[in-house]
Write an enzyme that holds these catalytic residues in place. Structure first.
Site, PDB file in Angstrom:
ATOM      1  N   GLU B 135       0.849  -1.192   0.000  1.00 28.51           N
ATOM      2  CA  GLU B 135       0.000   0.000   0.000  1.00 28.51           C
ATOM      3  C   GLU B 135       0.881   1.237   0.000  1.00 28.51           C
ATOM      4  OE1 GLU B 135      -2.589  -0.342   3.381  1.00 28.51           O
ATOM      5  OE2 GLU B 135      -3.546  -2.147   2.562  1.00 28.51           O
ATOM      6  N   ALA B 138       2.477   1.341   3.389  1.00 29.12           N
ATOM      7  CA  ALA B 138       3.134   0.187   4.006  1.00 29.12           C
ATOM      8  C   ALA B 138       3.569  -0.840   2.979  1.00 29.12           C
ATOM      9  CB  ALA B 138       2.192  -0.480   5.009  1.00 29.12           C
ATOM     10  N   ARG B 256      12.229 -15.780  -2.432  1.00 21.69           N
ATOM     11  CA  ARG B 256      13.443 -14.944  -2.405  1.00 21.69           C
ATOM     12  C   ARG B 256      14.537 -15.485  -3.302  1.00 21.69           C
ATOM     13  NH1 ARG B 256      12.598 -14.850   3.811  1.00 21.69           N
ATOM     14  NH2 ARG B 256      10.803 -13.449   3.809  1.00 21.69           N
ATOM     15  N   GLU B 371      10.013  -8.400  -2.971  1.00 23.77           N
ATOM     16  CA  GLU B 371      10.087  -9.616  -2.127  1.00 23.77           C
ATOM     17  C   GLU B 371      10.945  -9.395  -0.883  1.00 23.77           C
ATOM     18  OE1 GLU B 371       9.311 -13.092  -2.088  1.00 23.77           O
ATOM     19  OE2 GLU B 371       7.782 -12.876  -3.623  1.00 23.77           O
ATOM     20  N   THR B 373      13.084  -5.980   0.915  1.00 26.90           N
ATOM     21  CA  THR B 373      14.255  -5.191   0.507  1.00 26.90           C
ATOM     22  C   THR B 373      15.539  -5.818   1.058  1.00 26.90           C
ATOM     23  OG1 THR B 373      14.220  -3.833   2.496  1.00 26.90           O
ATOM     24  CG2 THR B 373      12.884  -3.065   0.645  1.00 26.90           C
TER      25      THR B 373
HETATM   26  C1  FAD Z   1       8.945  -3.195  -9.657  1.00 25.14           C
HETATM   27  C2  FAD Z   1       8.138  -3.491  -8.446  1.00 25.14           C
HETATM   28  C3  FAD Z   1       7.127  -4.449  -8.485  1.00 25.14           C
HETATM   29  C4  FAD Z   1       6.328  -4.726  -7.358  1.00 25.14           C
HETATM   30  N1  FAD Z   1       5.304  -5.643  -7.443  1.00 25.14           N
HETATM   31  C5  FAD Z   1       4.489  -5.848  -6.367  1.00 25.14           C
HETATM   32  C6  FAD Z   1       3.348  -6.714  -6.444  1.00 25.14           C
HETATM   33  O1  FAD Z   1       3.074  -7.310  -7.484  1.00 25.14           O
HETATM   34  N2  FAD Z   1       2.553  -6.870  -5.351  1.00 25.14           N
HETATM   35  C7  FAD Z   1       2.813  -6.223  -4.176  1.00 25.14           C
HETATM   36  O2  FAD Z   1       2.074  -6.400  -3.218  1.00 25.14           O
HETATM   37  N3  FAD Z   1       3.878  -5.378  -4.078  1.00 25.14           N
HETATM   38  C8  FAD Z   1       4.716  -5.166  -5.145  1.00 25.14           C
HETATM   39  N4  FAD Z   1       5.791  -4.300  -5.051  1.00 25.14           N
HETATM   40  C9  FAD Z   1       6.038  -3.582  -3.807  1.00 25.14           C
HETATM   41  C10 FAD Z   1       7.213  -4.109  -3.011  1.00 25.14           C
HETATM   42  O3  FAD Z   1       6.929  -5.335  -2.450  1.00 25.14           O
HETATM   43  C11 FAD Z   1       7.545  -3.037  -1.967  1.00 25.14           C
HETATM   44  O4  FAD Z   1       8.021  -1.910  -2.666  1.00 25.14           O
HETATM   45  C12 FAD Z   1       8.567  -3.496  -0.979  1.00 25.14           C
HETATM   46  O5  FAD Z   1       8.019  -4.455  -0.121  1.00 25.14           O
HETATM   47  C13 FAD Z   1       9.100  -2.339  -0.119  1.00 25.14           C
HETATM   48  O6  FAD Z   1       8.053  -1.632   0.483  1.00 25.14           O
HETATM   49  P1  FAD Z   1       7.934  -0.042   0.312  1.00 25.14           P
HETATM   50  O7  FAD Z   1       8.101   0.269  -1.106  1.00 25.14           O
HETATM   51  O8  FAD Z   1       6.697   0.388   0.977  1.00 25.14           O
HETATM   52  O9  FAD Z   1       9.195   0.520   1.089  1.00 25.14           O
HETATM   53  P2  FAD Z   1       9.290   0.788   2.670  1.00 25.14           P
HETATM   54  O10 FAD Z   1       8.810  -0.390   3.398  1.00 25.14           O
HETATM   55  O11 FAD Z   1       8.689   2.100   2.963  1.00 25.14           O
HETATM   56  O12 FAD Z   1      10.871   0.879   2.834  1.00 25.14           O
HETATM   57  C14 FAD Z   1      11.592   2.053   2.555  1.00 25.14           C
HETATM   58  C15 FAD Z   1      13.022   1.819   2.989  1.00 25.14           C
HETATM   59  O13 FAD Z   1      13.056   1.540   4.389  1.00 25.14           O
HETATM   60  C16 FAD Z   1      13.781   0.355   4.627  1.00 25.14           C
HETATM   61  N5  FAD Z   1      13.267  -0.299   5.821  1.00 25.14           N
HETATM   62  C17 FAD Z   1      11.982  -0.591   6.128  1.00 25.14           C
HETATM   63  N6  FAD Z   1      11.930  -1.194   7.319  1.00 25.14           N
HETATM   64  C18 FAD Z   1      13.194  -1.299   7.766  1.00 25.14           C
HETATM   65  C19 FAD Z   1      13.806  -1.842   8.954  1.00 25.14           C
HETATM   66  N7  FAD Z   1      13.085  -2.402   9.898  1.00 25.14           N
HETATM   67  N8  FAD Z   1      15.156  -1.772   9.075  1.00 25.14           N
HETATM   68  C20 FAD Z   1      15.906  -1.202   8.102  1.00 25.14           C
HETATM   69  N9  FAD Z   1      15.395  -0.670   6.971  1.00 25.14           N
HETATM   70  C21 FAD Z   1      14.055  -0.723   6.817  1.00 25.14           C
HETATM   71  C22 FAD Z   1      13.581  -0.472   3.365  1.00 25.14           C
HETATM   72  O14 FAD Z   1      14.591  -1.449   3.231  1.00 25.14           O
HETATM   73  C23 FAD Z   1      13.665   0.619   2.308  1.00 25.14           C
HETATM   74  O15 FAD Z   1      15.008   0.886   2.049  1.00 25.14           O
HETATM   75  C24 FAD Z   1       6.588  -4.026  -6.157  1.00 25.14           C
HETATM   76  C25 FAD Z   1       7.620  -3.079  -6.111  1.00 25.14           C
HETATM   77  C26 FAD Z   1       8.396  -2.803  -7.232  1.00 25.14           C
HETATM   78  C27 FAD Z   1       9.503  -1.793  -7.155  1.00 25.14           C
END
Ligand code: FAD
Lengths: 354, 390
Positions: B135, B138, B256, B371, B373
């Site tokens: 979302e 999140a 992963r 999957e 970060t």
């Molecule tokens: C090309 C692409 C395809 C995708 N396809 C799908 C899909 O089909 N379905 C779906 O549901 N999602 C999909 N996603 C979403 C993807 O799963 C999320 O982008 C990913 O889980 C990261 O979440 P976020 O983008 O909200 O980043 P955030 O969770 O906001 O993270 C931002 C930064 O904070 C860091 N961070 C967060 N928590 C911690 C912690 N505890 N300690 C240290 N660092 C932390 C992260 O590593 C990152 O660097 C896709 C994303 C991309 C880029």
């Protein structure tokens, strides 16, 4: 190590210009392959295009330090636009090395018209044959739309080519706001050339101004991603407060601050008439190394949002990568710095003579 | 000890290579040039389906649907590397029941399998399905998702927003993760099948991405979107089955290592392109360049082995969580390094923006984000190594 008050005013003016005229239009400028008319007019009005032009030619007569400070500010908003706004396309150091006649013939008309289509390229990387005064071949990319003047740089010579250039527009991996072309040279001729230390110094200057653009992009990536990380929450706190990101953000900032000092010192040496060729190459190489960390990390800190064009981090990653490949990129810079090293016994010996 | 590839896997790899070279790479490049996902009616998808792709692994209502032998995880990883070598974006764009299939097979009722996987048995046209967890607010912190599911008579009402969902606007159905009780974190979450065209599902926005342009990453909204009770994955509580599935998910991770294999594939493509360029321009005689290419080859080989090790453990039904996260964290970094080296080697040709390496450089970054970060993978490994508290 602080800039003079005069330079601080210049920095402040440039920053205001960049924030007001460039930053709000970064995607439009990418799309249009050039900055807007308003930005061009404002740039001209504050006199940034004549920064290094001697006072005798109606310029501000400032040096490399001023140039690197200004370039960082411009590129913190838009490095492609920064490139395109300069009517000399970054080739002032080449024209200056070639002497007043070249400056008056090739530089002044473009400065007076507030526009020029001047391209820079690192000759050893181009597929060129240079026989006497004749140049044939191709240049894979220049950050310039349809150039009519080409400055070719090599470790020990710089030259101008003013005819026989055919340009084909290319998309560009980054710097799209500068436009971009692939060039063919057929029966082109060398209009002016200089060799030896003057040429090496011109190359040093071009490396420094490019390094400063890199500093600007990296600063933007550091600042934007840090602010984002302080606002975005995951697992109950700002992501910046998770140590993995806190240390990444710290490493990025350290890489930037260190590289910036190398650039500033080399620019200062250049202005002070001290040896600067190896130092400028080192500074550029260090900026390229820093960029390898900072460009992709800016995206990483934003997570999925970083990968999307709604945020500017993907652009910063592309821009930094593109800038880091110009002027021969990392290998040519390291080669140059390494060559200089072979000529010195104590490269880091403190210079005590005044 | 045996590192060889069995004959059946070799055969499948050869097939994948031929298809990758002939169809996937050109399609991926076409999408990248267009700057948009391949349209639903693109000839590539039609061909993909005609040659037998896009089918479900489900054996059908009577358990008799013709399926080849199920590939081992190791074979799947080798194939994932090979296919990503030709075009990682296309592997995701390919029609099929995709990401949610495993959850439906593991948790779905027989009726749900028939209803939602049935159309993927004998495809009449390219069909897609997708899984929506992330979302705007999140991603990594999946327990914090806000999309709400509220019971309403014999159905559920969904409200919320999802983003970056692969293939959402073209999917027949989206498996939407929502919370029935936000105070319970993951425990309060359920998955719902939301069929395309359901009133309240809309506002699709296809994102403009830096890379992987071949497939759509789409944001959408659910506004008072009503789905029947039968659309709750697994139906009403079937705790035992669910707990079993979740235990398996927590012990063996196959997702992963797949992304890790993708990253190795992209990195290997960059390496091959860089080598070809170096050969053509007679750069291999230069120590500086040869050393960097050697180091890259070594690291990619290491990343591949880490990823196969995670797969091999999964095949043996031995825990692989640490290995899976290690492989993903390492491969994403190494893949990025390979593309970076490629860019530095081809120099101006790379900045021109039309060389494959430049595309790979943009594509590979996502491997450190999807999957879980890189940071999340390291957290998982650190939990095991140094008992990092949650
Ligand atoms: C090309 C692409 C395809 C995708 N396809 C799908 C899909 O089909 N379905 C779906 O549901 N999602 C999909 N996603 C979403 C993807 O799963 C999320 O982008 C990913 O889980 C990261 O979440 P976020 O983008 O909200 O980043 P955030 O969770 O906001 O993270 C931002 C930064 O904070 C860091 N961070 C967060 N928590 C911690 C912690 N505890 N300690 C240290 N660092 C932390 C992260 O590593 C990152 O660097 C896709 C994303 C991309 C880029």
């Amino acid at each position: 190590m602080d800039p003079s008050d005069e330079l601080l005013v210049l920095v402040e003016t440039t920053r205001q210009f960049a924030n007001e005229e460039l930053l709000p239009a970064i995607r439009e400028a990418e799309q249009a392959r050039g900055p807007g008319v308003g930005a061009r007019a404002a740039f001209e009005q504050i006199g940034l295009s004549r920064l290094e032009l001697p006072e005798s030619l109606d310029g501000a007569g400032l040096g490399a330090v001023a140039r690197v400070l200004v370039n960082e500010e411009l590129a913190a908003a838009d490095p492609g636009a920064a490139w395109a706004l300069d009517p000399l396309g970054g080739a002032f150091p080449v024209l200056a090395a070639l002497g007043d006649a070249a400056l008056e013939r090739f530089g002044l008309p473009r400065l007076d018209a507030s526009q020029g289509r001047v391209a820079l390229a690192w000759a050893p990387e181009c597929a060129l044959t240079i026989e006497g005064e004749r140049v044939d071949g191709s240049v894979a990319y220049v950050p310039c739309e349809a150039p009519d003047l080409l400055a070719l740089l090599a470790p020990d010579s710089v030259m101008l080519v003013a005819d026989g250039i055919t340009a084909e527009p290319v998309r560009g991996a980054g710097l799209r706001a500068a436009g971009g072309s692939q060039l063919r040279l057929e029966g082109a001729s060398v209009a002016a050339r200089v060799k030896g230390s003057a040429a090496a110094k011109a190359v040093a200057r071009v490396r420094l101004q490019t390094a400063a653009l890199l500093l600007g992009v990296m600063r933007h990536a550091c600042e934007f991603s840090r602010a984002y990380a302080l606002e975005r929450e995951a697992f109950g706190k700002p992501i910046a407060h998770h140590q993995a990101l806190a240390f990444l953000i710290t490493d990025m900032q350290m890489a930037l601050d260190g590289a910036r000092l190398l650039v500033h010192e080399a620019a200062w040496r250049l202005d002070a008439g001290l040896s600067c060729v190896g130092e400028a190459a080192s500074a550029f190489a260090q900026c390229i190394e820093a960029q390898r960390l900072i460009g992709p990390s800016g995206v990483q800190i934003l997570g999925g949002h970083g990968f999307m064009a709604d945020y500017p981090m993907e652009k910063a990653m592309r821009e930094a990568r593109a800038l880091a490949l110009l002027v021969g990129g990392f290998d040519a810079a390291v080669e140059c710095a390494g060559q200089e090293l072979t000529r010195t016994e104590t490269p880091l010996g403190l210079e005590l003579a005044s | 000890m045996d590192f060889s590839i069995d004959p059946e896997s070799r055969r499948r790899l050869e097939e994948a290579r031929a298809w990758g070279r002939e169809a996937m790479r050109p399609a991926g490049i076409e999408a990248d040039r267009m700057g948009a996902p391949l349209p639903v009616d693109h000839a590539y998808f039609k061909r993909f389906v005609e040659r037998g792709g896009g089918r479900t692994r489900w054996a059908g209502p009577d358990g008799k649907a013709e399926r080849g032998p199920r590939a081992s995880v190791v074979t799947t990883l080798l194939l994932s590397e090979e296919l990503a070598y030709w075009d990682r974006g296309i592997t995701v764009a390919d029609p099929g029941p995709g990401l949610p299939e495993a959850s439906v097979l593991g948790l779905g009722t027989e009726e749900q399998k028939e209803r939602f996987l049935g159309p993927f048995l004998d495809l009449d046209r390219p069909r897609w399905a997708c899984f929506a967890m992330t979302e705007p607010g999140a991603g990594s912190d999946a327990a914090a998702i806000q999309t709400q599911a509220r019971r309403d008579g014999d159905g559920w009402i969904l409200n919320g927003a999802k983003c970056f969902i692969g293939g959402a606007s073209r999917a027949d159905w989206i498996l939407v993760q929502a919370t029935v009780d936000p105070t319970k974190g993951r425990g309060g979450q359920r998955s719902f099948f939301v069929e395309q065209g359901t009133p309240g599902l809309g506002d699709f926005k296809i994102e403009k991405k830096m890379g992987l342009k071949a497939y759509e990453s789409t944001s959408f909204r659910l506004e008072d979107c009503r789905v029947p009770a039968e659309n709750l994955l697994g139906g009403e509580p079937r705790h035992e089955q669910k707990a079993g599935f979740k235990r398996a998910m927590a012990t063996f991770n196959a997702g992963r290592p797949v992304i890790a294999a993708n990253a190795v594939g992209i990195g290997r493509a960059a390496l091959d392109e860089a080598l070809a360029f170096a050969r053509e321009h007679e750069l291999l005689g230069r120590d500086r360049i040869r050393d960097r290419l050697e180091a890259m080859t070594r690291k990619l080989r290491m990343a591949r082995l880490l990823c196969l090790r995670a797969g091999q453990l999964a095949d043996a039904e031995r825990p692989n969580v640490v290995e899976a996260s290690t492989s993903k964290a390492m491969a994403a970094t190494v893949g990025m390094e390979a593309a970076t080296l490629g860019m530095e080697l081809i120099g101006l040709v790379g900045v021109r923006g039309d060389h494959l390496i430049e595309k790979l450089y943009r594509d590979v970054k996502a491997m450190d984000i999807v999957e879980g970060t890189g940071q999340i993978q390291r957290m998982i490994v650190a939990r095991s190594l140094v008992q990092l508290p949650r």
